[in-house]
Design a protein around this motif. Structure first.
Motif: not given
Lengths: 278, 164
Positions: B121, B117-118, B114-115, B123-124
């Motif tokens: 996208l 992939i984000h 999840f981290f 995400l910090e």
């Protein structure tokens, strides 16, 4: 001839790659891809029932645990009541001249919008983001980018309006809402007392942080923050919360603030959707 | 076929419970991931085909309702279902400890992917530090809920004499 087991492996790999591409494609912008399907229309009513049951459970649990504290609280409250009665007269005089009344007036002025009352029916199951769904959709005239607010009671007993978030996707009888403390959300704000403005953003740990457009001189903890209406997503003068922390940015010119929202996002149940004609 | 249909129904029920009731019982703002636990228990008991399709089913529901980009949960849950189903032939799946190891690894795997992939996208990167505590709490909660889920599974297997 490919073996059965190999076929499954191959399918999973192909699906995984396809999904990776889909994630990339759909993340930019609204995922309107699945709105036409009837998925949500079937599941949403069931979720609504379960959510209400959960609400009842949660409330009864709370009252169960608090019985032991009630007596202690009662004494404290009595003391406080006498104190407050004394202060009340002074307060009334102060309130008449203070920002609170002005703010309330502005909010009432802004309630001419057409609104729908709605219930939250489910929340994002994961622990990363703050999104939820509500039980009103396109059948009640809800559109993407409509604003979601909640009426709240403050210490002074004034029912102010607090900003919750905005609608991102709409189904027939449900809609997705992104809260203002979600990491993908940003709101332009105004400090009521001195009209300084800037942008607020959600953080991963559920707090709201903001920065100012220009240098600010007179900021205090407890200053009230409202939407400014810049960007034309949120209408102006919706109450967001109070400043709880002020920090200098690394260049020491502007300030960063943390805002404590007026709304308890954990305990949301009923919200109002303002329909804005754009 | 009928057995699989029941499993799908159970997965959907778990998803509904997860998104409605369970978040009222958050501890420190963290909710238990019932869907993940049930998916792992089901996949371990069955095979990779059932595991992957259960994962896809719940993942699609999850993504349609809550995710801004479609596919993240579908991808992760499909992989978790697939891998646990695949490995179920090689482990002693009737043992509680096996289920426990898979739950711990599954939780870590879920948040890790999840981290990742984000992260791509926008995400910090530092957000994983904030989330670290939540992930550990979630893992403990998942293990706590695994035991009842595991017992219920055993009960159903005995009562209806289902064989997989």
């Amino acid at each position: 001839m490919i073996k059965h087991g190999k076929l499954i492996n191959l399918t999973v790999i192909i699906l995984a790659l396809t999904l990776l591409v889909t994630i990339g494609v759909t993340t930019s912008g609204h995922s309107t891809f699945f709105e036409g399907t009837g998925f949500g229309n079937i599941v949403a009513p069931i979720q609504k029932v379960f959510y209400s049951v959960g609400q009842i459970f949660s409330n009864s649990f709370e009252s169960l645990f608090s019985i032991s504290k009630i007596r202690e609280e009662n004494n404290q409250l009595k003391e406080e009541l006498y104190k407050i009665r004394d202060e009340n007269l002074d307060m009334k005089r102060i309130i008449n001249n203070s920002e609170a009344l002005k703010l309330e007036y502005e909010i009432i002025q802004n309630m001419q919008y057409d609104y729908v009352k709605s219930r939250i029916i489910s929340r994002d199951p994961g622990n990363w983001f703050g999104r939820f769904t509500i039980d009103k959709g396109s059948s009640d005239g809800v559109k993407p980018d409509d604003i979601v607010i909640e009426a709240i009671a403050t210490d002074e007993g004034v029912a102010k309006i607090g900003l919750v978030g905005k609608v991102t996707d709409v189904g027939y009888n449900w809609a997705k809402v992104i809260a203002i403390n979600d990491i993908n959300s940003s709101v332009s704000f105004n400090v009521v007392r001195n009209n300084e403005s800037g942008v607020l953003k959600g953080k991963i740990d559920g707090i709201i942080e903001g920065y100012f457009f220009s240098m600010t001189e007179d900021l205090r903890i407890g200053d009230e923050v409202v939407t400014s209406g810049l960007g034309e997503v949120y209408v102006p003068n919706l109450f967001i919360g109070k400043i709880s922390k002020i920090e200098k940015t690394s260049d020491l010119l502007t300030e960063e603030i943390t805002v404590e929202p007026a709304i308890n996002f954990e305990k949301l149940f009923e919200v109002y959707i303002i329909k804005v004609s754009r | 076929m009928k057995k699989t249909a029941w499993l799908f129904a159970i997965m959907i029920l778990c998803f509904i419970l997860q998104s409605s009731i369970i978040h009222f019982f958050r501890i420190n703002g963290v909710a238990v991931n019932l869907v993940l636990v049930v998916l792992i228990v089901v996949s371990l008991q069955t095979n990779e085909l059932v595991g992957a399709s259960c994962g896809i089913l719940v993942g699609i529901l999850w993504d349609v309702f809550y995710t801004s980009g479609f596919g993240i949960n579908t991808l992760i849950l499909m992989l978790i279902g697939f891998v646990s189903g695949k490995l179920s032939e090689r482990v002693y799946k009737a043992d509680f400890l096996t289920n426990l190891y898979f739950t711990v690894l599954g939780t870590v795997f879920y948040h890790f992917i999840f981290f990742i992939i984000h992260y791509f996208l926008k995400l910090e990167a530092s957000s994983i530090l904030y989330m670290g505590k939540s992930i550990i709490i979630e893992m403990v909660l998942n293990i706590m809920i695994l035991y009842p889920v595991y017992r219920v599974k055993g009960y159903f297997l005995r009562k209806y004499k289902v064989k997989y």
